[in-house]
Scaffold this active site. Structure first.
Site, PDB file in Angstrom:
ATOM      1  N   GLN A  23      -4.938 -12.005  -4.464  1.00  0.00           N
ATOM      2  CA  GLN A  23      -3.923 -12.724  -5.239  1.00  0.00           C
ATOM      3  C   GLN A  23      -4.481 -13.820  -6.166  1.00  0.00           C
ATOM      4  OE1 GLN A  23      -1.080 -13.708  -2.151  1.00  0.00           O
ATOM      5  NE2 GLN A  23      -0.967 -11.567  -1.554  1.00  0.00           N
ATOM      6  N   HIS A  52       0.839  -1.207   0.000  1.00  0.00           N
ATOM      7  CA  HIS A  52       0.000   0.000   0.000  1.00  0.00           C
ATOM      8  C   HIS A  52       0.870   1.252   0.000  1.00  0.00           C
ATOM      9  CE1 HIS A  52      -3.709  -2.290   1.214  1.00  0.00           C
ATOM     10  NE2 HIS A  52      -2.736  -3.145   1.512  1.00  0.00           N
TER      11      HIS A  52
HETATM   12  O1  LIG Z   1      12.443  -7.901  -1.875  1.00  0.00           O
HETATM   13  C1  LIG Z   1      11.475  -7.202  -2.172  1.00  0.00           C
HETATM   14  C2  LIG Z   1      10.149  -7.648  -2.103  1.00  0.00           C
HETATM   15  C3  LIG Z   1       9.140  -6.773  -2.441  1.00  0.00           C
HETATM   16  N1  LIG Z   1       9.419  -5.504  -2.825  1.00  0.00           N
HETATM   17  C4  LIG Z   1       8.343  -4.558  -3.168  1.00  0.00           C
HETATM   18  O2  LIG Z   1       7.288  -4.677  -2.230  1.00  0.00           O
HETATM   19  C5  LIG Z   1       6.049  -4.486  -2.874  1.00  0.00           C
HETATM   20  C6  LIG Z   1       5.181  -5.661  -2.564  1.00  0.00           C
HETATM   21  O3  LIG Z   1       3.865  -5.385  -2.967  1.00  0.00           O
HETATM   22  P1  LIG Z   1       2.860  -6.535  -3.441  1.00  0.00           P
HETATM   23  O4  LIG Z   1       3.459  -7.314  -4.511  1.00  0.00           O
HETATM   24  O5  LIG Z   1       1.558  -5.884  -3.768  1.00  0.00           O
HETATM   25  O6  LIG Z   1       2.778  -7.501  -2.204  1.00  0.00           O
HETATM   26  P2  LIG Z   1       2.267  -7.299  -0.661  1.00  0.00           P
HETATM   27  O7  LIG Z   1       3.158  -6.406   0.070  1.00  0.00           O
HETATM   28  O8  LIG Z   1       2.077  -8.669  -0.151  1.00  0.00           O
HETATM   29  O9  LIG Z   1       0.837  -6.597  -0.908  1.00  0.00           O
HETATM   30  C7  LIG Z   1      -0.372  -6.571  -0.166  1.00  0.00           C
HETATM   31  O10 LIG Z   1      -1.073  -5.449  -0.712  1.00  0.00           O
HETATM   32  C8  LIG Z   1      -1.340  -5.529  -2.122  1.00  0.00           C
HETATM   33  C9  LIG Z   1      -2.029  -4.233  -2.527  1.00  0.00           C
HETATM   34  O11 LIG Z   1      -3.281  -4.095  -1.908  1.00  0.00           O
HETATM   35  C10 LIG Z   1      -2.193  -6.742  -2.433  1.00  0.00           C
HETATM   36  O12 LIG Z   1      -2.388  -6.855  -3.828  1.00  0.00           O
HETATM   37  C11 LIG Z   1      -1.517  -8.001  -1.894  1.00  0.00           C
HETATM   38  O13 LIG Z   1      -2.346  -9.118  -2.106  1.00  0.00           O
HETATM   39  C12 LIG Z   1      -1.221  -7.826  -0.398  1.00  0.00           C
HETATM   40  O14 LIG Z   1      -0.548  -8.978   0.104  1.00  0.00           O
HETATM   41  C13 LIG Z   1       6.331  -4.336  -4.372  1.00  0.00           C
HETATM   42  O15 LIG Z   1       6.285  -2.977  -4.744  1.00  0.00           O
HETATM   43  C14 LIG Z   1       7.754  -4.856  -4.522  1.00  0.00           C
HETATM   44  O16 LIG Z   1       8.494  -4.209  -5.532  1.00  0.00           O
HETATM   45  C15 LIG Z   1      10.724  -5.081  -2.920  1.00  0.00           C
HETATM   46  O17 LIG Z   1      11.016  -3.951  -3.319  1.00  0.00           O
HETATM   47  N2  LIG Z   1      11.700  -5.946  -2.575  1.00  0.00           N
END
Ligand SMILES: O=c1ccn([C@@H]2O[C@H](COP(=O)(O)OP(=O)(O)O[C@H]3O[C@H](CO)[C@@H](O)[C@H](O)[C@H]3O)[C@@H](O)[C@H]2O)c(=O)[nH]1
Length: 461
Positions: A373, A17
Site C-alpha cells: 500500500q 486476491h
Molecule cells: O465495501 C467494499 C470494500 C471492498 N470491496 C472490494 O474488495 C476488494 C478489496 O481489494 P483491495 O483494495 O486490493 O484491498 P485488500 O482486500 O485489503 O487487499 C489485499 O490484497 C491486495 C492484492 O494483493 C493488496 O494490494 C492489499 O495491500 C492487501 O491488503 C476490491 O476489489 C473492492 O472493490 C467491495 O466490493 N466492497
C-alpha cells in the site's frame, strides 16, 4: 485447441486476491478454456450464487483449517502454514483425480502469496504461471531487494533511485515488510516473496508473469526485469464497469459480505462529485484514536460521505456523525465508484482499490496501512497524479486536520484538484483502451492463452 485447455487457478483466500482471480477466470472462460478455481472453503462460501454458476467454472474448495475465515484474532503465521499444508495437498489431489480420469490440467495459475501452488506444479511437472495481483512496480522493488545490489536501508528517508524506473522512492514508500517499522508478526512475509522468485527460477528461464496492470500505466516497470516476461493483462474488473461488453457482469462475485444496506437512493440524492467514499481495507485494524481522527476530518470537510466500516460503533460521537454521512458494512465498491455523485475515494490503497479508482476516474486520498500500500499510494500521488497521500503526525497518527486538508485539495476548485481530476479521467480512458479488442492487455491475454495451449490458433475475445 482451446476446448482442450483446462486451467487450475489457485488463489489466496483474501478479498484482494479472490476478486482479480475470479475476473481472470471469467476472461479465460470467455476465450473457451475450462477453469477449475481452487481456494479456501471460507472464500468459496462467500461467493455469490451467480459466481458459483458461471458456465464452465468448477469450484474446488479445500479446508485450510479456518473454515469460518481468518480474522486478525488468529495468528497469521499459523494460518499461512496451515494454508500451505492443506492447499498443497488439495492441489496435488486435484491433479491426481484428473489423471485418474485420463485428463490433465493444461496449466496452473496461482495468485500472489500462493507460492506452494507453484511448487506443487514444478514437482508434478505441470507448467505454471504466477498471477501477480499488485503493481509491476512492487514486483520490481521486491526483485531488486532480493536479487540486486540496491541499498534499501533508506537511512533518514533519503531518496533512492531504481534502475529503469522513472520514479524515486524513499524508505517510507517501500512495501511495509521492507521497512524497519514492520511488526514482527509480519516477518513471515519477506521469505514468501523471496520464494516466489525461487519458484519461478526453478520452473525455467524467462517465466511469464501475468500482472493485474496495463501497459500505459506501468510501461517501464513491466519491462524492468529482463529475467522474466511480465504481461499486463488488467484491469481485471467486471465487464460492466470496464468495456461494457457484458452488461450483466456487474460484480466479482466473491464479496466478503453480501450487500445489506441500500445506499443507492442516498447516493442518488447527492450532488455530482460531492460525496467522499471511504473504504480502508477488508480487514482494517485502525486504532480507536485513528478512527476518531478520520471521523473528525470527515466532519470538518462538511461533505457527505459513504464509509464502509464494521467498526463505527467504537466512535464516541456516532449519532452526530451519521447526520452527514452513511455507514455501511459492505458495498459494491465499483458500483459506488462509478456513481456520478462520488468525487473522492479515501482509500487504504490496496491494489484493487487503486486500479478501481483509476478505471472509475475518481481521484483519491490515500491512507496506506501495510504491504504494497505505501508504494501504491506513492504511485497514485507522484506517478499517476490522481491524488495525495495523508501524512502522519508525530506518533504515527493521521490527524483530522490533515484528513480535511487533503480532501479539500482533492475535491476543491483549486488547480491541484482540477489537475488530479483531469489525470483520473485520462487513466479511465487508457484503462478501457487496454482491454479493448487489440488493446495491450487483450493482446497479452490472448498471447498467453495461445502459448499455454501450445497452438497458433488465435483466441476470440
Ligand atoms: O465495501 C467494499 C470494500 C471492498 N470491496 C472490494 O474488495 C476488494 C478489496 O481489494 P483491495 O483494495 O486490493 O484491498 P485488500 O482486500 O485489503 O487487499 C489485499 O490484497 C491486495 C492484492 O494483493 C493488496 O494490494 C492489499 O495491500 C492487501 O491488503 C476490491 O476489489 C473492492 O472493490 C467491495 O466490493 N466492497
Amino acid at each position: 485447441m482451446v476446448e482442450h485447455c483446462h486451467i487450475l487457478l489457485v488463489s489466496f483466500p483474501g478479498q484482494g486476491h479472490i476478486n482479480p482471480a475470479i475476473q481472470f477466470a471469467k476472461c479465460t472462460l470467455q476465450m473457451g478454456a475450462k477453469v477449475t478455481f481452487s481456494t479456501s472453503l471460507s472464500a468459496i462460501r462467500r461467493m455469490s450464487e451467480a459466481a458459483s454458476k458461471i458456465p464452465g467454472l468448477t469450484l474446488a474448495p479445500f479446508s485450510d483449517g479456518y473454515d469460518d475465515g481468518w480474522t486478525s484474532a488468529h495468528d497469521v503465521q499459523d494460518f499461512m502454514l496451515s494454508l500451505r499444508t492443506c492447499g498443497s495437498e488439495a492441489v496435488t489431489n486435484l491433479v491426481m483425480a484428473q489423471e485418474k480420469e485420463g485428463q490433465k490440467f493444461t496449466h496452473i495459475v496461482y495468485s500472489t502469496l500462493i507460492t506452494w501452488a507453484g511448487e506443487v506444479a514444478n514437482q508434478l511437472q505441470i507448467p505454471s504461471t504466477l498471477l501477480w495481483n499488485q503493481p509491476a512496480t512492487v514486483l520490481y522493488v521486491y526483485y531488486l531487494y532480493f536479487n540486486k545490489n540496491v541499498d534499501f536501508t533508506g537511512e533518514n528517508n533519503e531518496v533512492i533511485e531504481f534502475p529503469g524506473l522513472p520514479l524515486l522512492l524513499k524508505s517510507c514508500d517501500f512495501p511495509s515488510f521492507m521497512q524497519s517499522s514492520s511488526p514482527v508478526i509480519y516477518n513471515f512475509a519477506l521469505p514468501v516473496f523471496k520464494e516466489h522468485f525461487e519458484i519461478l527460477d526453478r520452473a525455467g528461464t524467462k517465466q511469464k508473469i501475468l500482472v493485474n496492470t496495463f501497459d500505459a500505466l506501468e510501461f517501464e516497470a513491466i519491462r524492468a526485469i529482463n529475467k522474466y516476461d511480465l504481461m499486463g493483462i488488467g484491469p481485471l474488473i467486471p465487464s460492466a464497469f470496464l468495456d461494457g461488453k457484458d452488461p450483466l457482469d456487474t460484480s466479482f462475485g466473491g464479496d466478503l459480505i453480501q450487500k445489506t444496506v441500500d445506499y443507492m437512493d442516498w447516493l442518488n440524492s447527492k450532488d455530482e462529485l460531492s460525496v467522499i467514499y471511504v473504504a480502508l481495507g477488508s480487514f482494517s485494524s485502525l486504532s480507536k484514536q485513528q478512527m476518531e481522527e478520520i471521523a473528525k476530518g470527515l466532519i470538518e470537510s462538511q461533505k457527505p460521505f459513504l464509509w464502509v466500516t464494521r467498526e463505527a460503533n467504537t466512535l464516541s460521537f456516532i449519532k452526530e456523525f451519521e447526520k452527514q454521512g452513511m455507514i455501511v458494512p459492505w458495498c459494491s465498491q465499483l458500483e459506488v465508484l462509478s456513481h456520478p455523485s462520488v468525487g473522492c475515494f479515501l482509500t487504504h490503497s490496496g491494489w484493487n482499490s487503486c486500479i478501481e479508482s483509476l478505471v472509475s476516474g475518481v481521484p483519491v486520498v490515500a491512507f496506506p496501512q501495510w504491504a504494497d500500500q505505501p508504494t501504491n499510494a506513492k504511485l497514485l500521488q507522484d506517478f499517476w497524479k490522481t491524488g495525495m497521500r495523508l501524512a502522519a503526525a508525530d506518533g504515527g497518527i493521521v490527524m483530522a486536520d490533515e484528513v480535511a486538508r487533503c480532501l479539500e485539495i482533492v475535491m476543491g476548485g483549486g488547480e491541484r484538484g482540477e489537475n488530479m481530476r483531469k489525470q483520473a479521467k485520462k487513466w479511465k480512458i487508457l484503462a478501457k483502451d487496454a482491454v479493448k479488442e487489440g488493446g495491450s492487455s487483450n493482446v497479452n491475454l490472448k498471447g498467453f492463452m495461445d502459448q499455454i495451449v501450445g497452438s497458433n490458433q488465435s483466441f476470440s475475445s
